[in-house]
Design a protein around this motif. Structure first.
Motif, short mmCIF file in Angstrom:
data_model
loop_
_atom_site.label_atom_id
_atom_site.label_comp_id
_atom_site.label_asym_id
_atom_site.label_seq_id
_atom_site.Cartn_x
_atom_site.Cartn_y
_atom_site.Cartn_z
N LEU A 44 10.79 25.28 3.12
CA LEU A 44 10.93 23.72 3.19
C LEU A 44 9.72 23.06 3.69
CD1 LEU A 44 12.79 21.30 2.70
CD2 LEU A 44 13.78 21.72 5.02
N LEU A 45 9.16 22.34 2.75
CA LEU A 45 7.94 21.54 3.26
C LEU A 45 8.57 20.08 3.03
CD1 LEU A 45 5.04 23.53 1.69
CD2 LEU A 45 6.23 24.06 4.05
N ARG A 46 8.17 19.31 4.10
CA ARG A 46 8.72 17.99 3.83
C ARG A 46 7.60 17.03 3.65
NH1 ARG A 46 13.70 17.87 6.63
NH2 ARG A 46 14.33 19.61 7.86
N CYS A 47 8.21 15.99 2.59
CA CYS A 47 7.37 14.84 2.35
C CYS A 47 7.98 13.51 2.13
CB CYS A 47 6.63 15.31 1.11
SG CYS A 47 5.86 13.97 0.25
N ASN A 48 7.32 12.61 2.59
CA ASN A 48 7.94 11.26 2.91
C ASN A 48 6.77 10.33 2.48
OD1 ASN A 48 9.82 12.59 5.22
ND2 ASN A 48 11.09 10.89 3.91
N TYR A 49 7.17 9.41 1.59
CA TYR A 49 6.29 8.33 1.12
C TYR A 49 6.54 7.05 1.30
CZ TYR A 49 9.56 7.52 -2.66
OH TYR A 49 10.84 7.00 -3.46
N SER A 50 5.73 6.20 1.17
CA SER A 50 6.18 4.69 1.17
C SER A 50 5.35 4.07 -0.24
CB SER A 50 5.69 3.85 2.26
OG SER A 50 4.30 3.87 2.49
N ALA A 96 0.86 -1.11 0.03
CA ALA A 96 -0.24 -0.02 -0.01
C ALA A 96 0.80 1.31 -0.11
CB ALA A 96 -0.93 -0.14 1.36
N GLN A 97 0.42 2.49 -0.62
CA GLN A 97 1.13 3.54 -0.56
C GLN A 97 0.62 4.59 0.58
OE1 GLN A 97 0.06 4.07 -4.76
NE2 GLN A 97 2.28 4.45 -5.07
N SER A 98 1.50 5.45 1.04
CA SER A 98 1.24 6.33 2.03
C SER A 98 2.07 7.46 1.61
CB SER A 98 1.02 5.87 3.31
OG SER A 98 2.51 5.54 3.60
N VAL A 99 1.65 8.76 2.22
CA VAL A 99 2.36 10.11 2.27
C VAL A 99 2.37 10.58 3.73
CG1 VAL A 99 2.43 12.15 1.32
CG2 VAL A 99 2.05 10.29 -0.08
N THR A 100 3.65 10.93 4.27
CA THR A 100 3.54 11.76 5.44
C THR A 100 4.26 13.12 5.27
OG1 THR A 100 4.00 9.60 6.79
CG2 THR A 100 4.40 11.58 7.80
N GLN A 101 3.35 13.74 5.27
CA GLN A 101 3.95 15.15 5.56
C GLN A 101 4.10 15.84 6.97
OE1 GLN A 101 0.65 16.77 2.28
NE2 GLN A 101 2.07 18.18 2.86
N LEU A 102 5.42 16.10 7.18
CA LEU A 102 5.96 16.52 8.59
C LEU A 102 5.63 18.07 8.78
CD1 LEU A 102 9.34 14.56 8.84
CD2 LEU A 102 7.08 14.34 10.15
N GLY A 103 4.83 18.42 9.89
CA GLY A 103 4.52 19.57 10.17
C GLY A 103 3.07 20.03 9.59
N SER A 104 2.07 20.07 10.38
CA SER A 104 0.92 20.42 9.66
C SER A 104 0.87 21.97 9.52
CB SER A 104 -0.27 20.41 10.82
OG SER A 104 -0.12 20.94 11.87
N HIS A 105 1.65 22.70 10.21
CA HIS A 105 1.65 24.00 10.00
C HIS A 105 3.12 24.73 9.95
CE1 HIS A 105 -0.30 28.41 11.01
NE2 HIS A 105 0.37 28.40 10.00
N VAL A 106 3.66 25.29 8.92
CA VAL A 106 5.19 26.07 8.91
C VAL A 106 5.11 27.35 8.66
CG1 VAL A 106 7.11 25.91 7.36
CG2 VAL A 106 6.13 23.71 7.92
N SER A 107 5.63 28.23 9.39
CA SER A 107 5.45 29.61 9.28
C SER A 107 6.82 30.25 8.94
CB SER A 107 5.06 30.03 10.68
OG SER A 107 5.18 31.76 10.44
N VAL A 108 7.03 31.09 8.07
CA VAL A 108 8.31 31.44 7.53
C VAL A 108 8.24 32.95 7.43
CG1 VAL A 108 9.09 29.59 6.28
CG2 VAL A 108 7.91 31.23 4.88
N SER A 109 9.08 33.92 7.47
CA SER A 109 9.38 35.25 7.12
C SER A 109 9.27 35.35 5.51
CB SER A 109 10.41 35.83 7.63
OG SER A 109 10.25 35.85 9.07
N GLU A 110 8.92 36.52 5.17
CA GLU A 110 8.99 36.81 3.87
C GLU A 110 10.27 36.83 3.41
OE1 GLU A 110 7.13 40.45 2.73
OE2 GLU A 110 6.66 39.90 0.57
N GLY A 111 10.91 36.28 2.31
CA GLY A 111 12.18 36.27 1.93
C GLY A 111 12.96 35.15 2.33
#
Lengths: 115, 113
Positions: free
Chosen positions: A20-26, A1-16
């Motif tokens: 980095l949004l993380r994704c791992n899959y199986s 079976a396939q799955s996707v994990t995204q680390l961090g439901s919320h990411v905050s950065v400053s303009e500029g």
């Protein structure tokens, strides 16, 4: 079976700043990998995809992602965040063979950009 | 740029009623899909459709759901007897082939009261 994990439901950065949004899959078979963006009250827009060939893929709005098979990752990056990048981002995987290509999505990461 | 069109954008229905959600995929696309997104949750696959038949469906897609491509352009999702838990955003998507980008519509927000 396939799955996707995204680390961090919320990411905050400053303009500029770097995004980095993380994704791992199986996946038991070679995957196709996608990043979609969803702005409030709108549908899903394709940012970029990896199918075969070059592992570093460039997408719209200055985003890019690198497929790393050894790490089973497909992280999304952008060198310099813009206020208009604030949205929810979804990583998705589908089988490269043997199916009709339905997408399996991660839970999404909401990106906030501070001025 | 070609678009996937979904109508209506928002539908409110009473529990137990039948609803039909409509989609017009991109004209040269061959594979069609329905997904749903319950508020605050991830996008979930419902069903895929190819060559005028269902090719794959998820556990969510039970006997209450059906899909149809009644003519050469429309692709519909019918929910026979809606439940409160069917309230969600329903997205239609199409693609011309595996590995190509999937184009999603803007969604229909279904509210069951």
């Amino acid at each position: 079976a396939q799955s996707v994990t995204q680390l961090g439901s919320h990411v905050s950065v400053s303009e500029g700043a770097l995004v980095l949004l993380r994704c791992n899959y199986s996946s038991s078979v070679p995957p196709y990998l996608f990043w979609y963006v969803q702005y409030p009250n709108q549908g899903l827009q394709l940012l970029l995809k990896y199918t075969t060939g070059a592992t570093l893929v460039k997408g719209i709005n200055g985003f890019e992602a690198e497929f790393k098979k050894s790490e089973t990752s497909f992280h999304l990056t952008k060198p310099s965040a813009h206020m208009s990048d604030a949205a929810e981002y979804f990583c998705a995987v589908s089988k490269a063979t043997g199916s009709q290509g339905n997408l399996i999505f991660g839970k999404g990461t909401k990106l906030s950009v501070k001025p | 740029e070609p678009e996937v069109t979904q109508t209506p954008s928002h539908q409110v229905t009473q529990m137990g009623q039948e609803v039909i959600l409509r989609c017009v995929p991109i004209s040269n696309h061959l594979y069609f899909y329905w997904y749903r997104q319950i508020l605050g949750q991830k996008v979930e696959f419902l069903v895929s459709f190819y060559n005028n038949e269902i090719s794959e469906k998820s556990e969510i897609f039970d006997d209450q759901f059906s899909v149809e491509r009644p003519d050469g352009s429309n692709f519909t999702l019918k929910i026979r007897s809606t439940k409160l838990e069917d309230s969600a955003m329903y997205f239609c998507a199409s693609t011309r082939g595996l590995g190509f980008g999937y184009t999603f519509g803007s969604g229909t927000r279904l509210t069951v009261v």
